[in-house]
Write an enzyme that holds these catalytic residues in place. Structure first.
Site, PDB file in Angstrom:
ATOM      1  N   GLY A  32      39.043  42.934  39.625  1.00  0.00           N
ATOM      2  CA  GLY A  32      38.950  41.553  40.104  1.00  0.00           C
ATOM      3  C   GLY A  32      38.688  40.581  38.983  1.00  0.00           C
ATOM      4  O   GLY A  32      38.530  40.963  37.810  1.00  0.00           O
ATOM      5  N   GLY A 101      37.592  44.566  48.439  1.00  0.00           N
ATOM      6  CA  GLY A 101      39.006  44.841  48.700  1.00  0.00           C
ATOM      7  C   GLY A 101      39.881  43.613  48.678  1.00  0.00           C
ATOM      8  O   GLY A 101      41.085  43.702  48.930  1.00  0.00           O
ATOM      9  N   GLU A 109      37.940  51.914  44.310  1.00  0.00           N
ATOM     10  CA  GLU A 109      36.590  51.380  44.053  1.00  0.00           C
ATOM     11  C   GLU A 109      35.533  52.201  44.793  1.00  0.00           C
ATOM     12  O   GLU A 109      34.460  52.505  44.243  1.00  0.00           O
ATOM     13  CB  GLU A 109      36.513  49.918  44.479  1.00  0.00           C
ATOM     14  CG  GLU A 109      37.306  48.990  43.570  1.00  0.00           C
ATOM     15  CD  GLU A 109      37.406  47.556  44.070  1.00  0.00           C
ATOM     16  OE1 GLU A 109      37.600  46.663  43.238  1.00  0.00           O
ATOM     17  OE2 GLU A 109      37.301  47.320  45.289  1.00  0.00           O
TER      18      GLU A 109
HETATM   19  C1  5RP Z   1      38.986  44.194  44.537  1.00  0.00           C
HETATM   20  C2  5RP Z   1      37.605  43.797  44.870  1.00  0.00           C
HETATM   21  C3  5RP Z   1      36.981  42.741  44.030  1.00  0.00           C
HETATM   22  O1  5RP Z   1      35.877  43.266  43.387  1.00  0.00           O
HETATM   23  C4  5RP Z   1      36.590  41.592  44.904  1.00  0.00           C
HETATM   24  O2  5RP Z   1      37.757  41.151  45.591  1.00  0.00           O
HETATM   25  C5  5RP Z   1      36.004  40.433  44.101  1.00  0.00           C
HETATM   26  O3  5RP Z   1      37.002  39.874  43.309  1.00  0.00           O
HETATM   27  P1  5RP Z   1      36.748  38.620  42.388  1.00  0.00           P
HETATM   28  O4  5RP Z   1      35.797  39.024  41.332  1.00  0.00           O
HETATM   29  O5  5RP Z   1      38.118  38.283  41.863  1.00  0.00           O
HETATM   30  O6  5RP Z   1      36.210  37.505  43.253  1.00  0.00           O
HETATM   31  O7  5RP Z   1      36.969  44.297  45.761  1.00  0.00           O
HETATM   32  O8  5RP Z   1      39.495  45.095  45.474  1.00  0.00           O
END
Ligand code: 5RP
Length: 228
Positions: A32, A101, A109
């Protein structure tokens, strides 16, 4: 909060969390935009400070970024333990119920997380909520028969939407599965929902991470703060 402010908080949390990784560790690296800042900082420490550690990544995207810095990445099955995994989250409450997710990486993850001695999440302050569920809950489903799974989710009142990209094509995970986002508004009984979802044929995994995380580092305008 505008995107620039939010990115600044994500970056601060990522840089703070990078301090946790020490020489010789095996570290799980999440996925992410917040984790991108973490990996940038770990890459800097590797190249400028000689930090040597082994990474286990939760997506091909993170693997590519880490390897671009020369960080050693191994498969999750090639290690007997992971010292710490640092990952982002879409929402987290004060009981450490979380949703993950948003970046479609929840399955890897969760596999990396459950094999880790310690789990740390890095979030900006907007992700800390009283009750999870405003963020649509991602569910990873097998493409074969996915339409029937979506119908069954709809019949349960879970408001499912098959995730598509800007071109209207179904999003595929690193395991080539689909993501269905459940628009629930709030989740009052996350444990019950988790059990219901995981027992549905065709569902591979869901984005409820319930009381799995040990520490949450929150990017806050006053500086990173730690929830334990
Ligand atoms: C990916 C995830 C990410 O950790 C979650 O979506 C947070 O993302 P970001 O740091 O871009 O806000 O679960 O599957």
């Amino acid at each position: 909060m505008d995107k620039a402010q939010q990115d600044a908080l994500k970056k601060a949390a990522g840089i703070e969390a990078a301090k946790i990784v020490e020489n010789g560790m095996i570290a799980g690296l999440g996925t992410g935009s917040t984790v991108r800042f973490l990996v940038d900082e770990l890459g800097r420490r590797h190249q400028e400070e000689g930090l040597e550690f082994t990474g286990v990544t939760t997506s091909r995207r993170t693997q590519a970024q880490a390897e671009s810095y020369g960080i050693k990445i191994v498969d999750v099955d090639d290690v007997d333990h992971i010292d710490v995994t640092i990952d982002g989250a879409d929402e987290v409450d004060k009981n450490f119920n979380g949703i993950k997710g948003g970046g479609a990486a929840l399955l890897w993850e969760k596999i990396v997380a459950i094999n880790s001695n310690k789990i740390v999440w890095i979030v900006d302050e907007s992700k800390v909520v009283d009750t999870i569920g405003a963020f649509p809950l991602p569910v990873e489903v097998i493409p074969f028969g996915a339409g029937h799974v979506v119908s069954k989710l709809a019949a349960k009142g879970y408001n499912p939407v098959l995730r598509k990209d800007a071109d209207g094509v179904e999003v595929r995970t690193d395991e080539n599965n689909f993501i269905v986002d459940l628009h629930l508004n709030r989740i009052d009984h996350p444990q019950d929902l988790a059990e219901d979802l995981i027992n549905m044929v065709g569902v591979v995994e869901h984005g409820l991470f319930l009381n799995m995380v040990d520490t949450v580092i929150v990017g806050d305008p006053n500086g990173p703060r730690v929830m334990t």
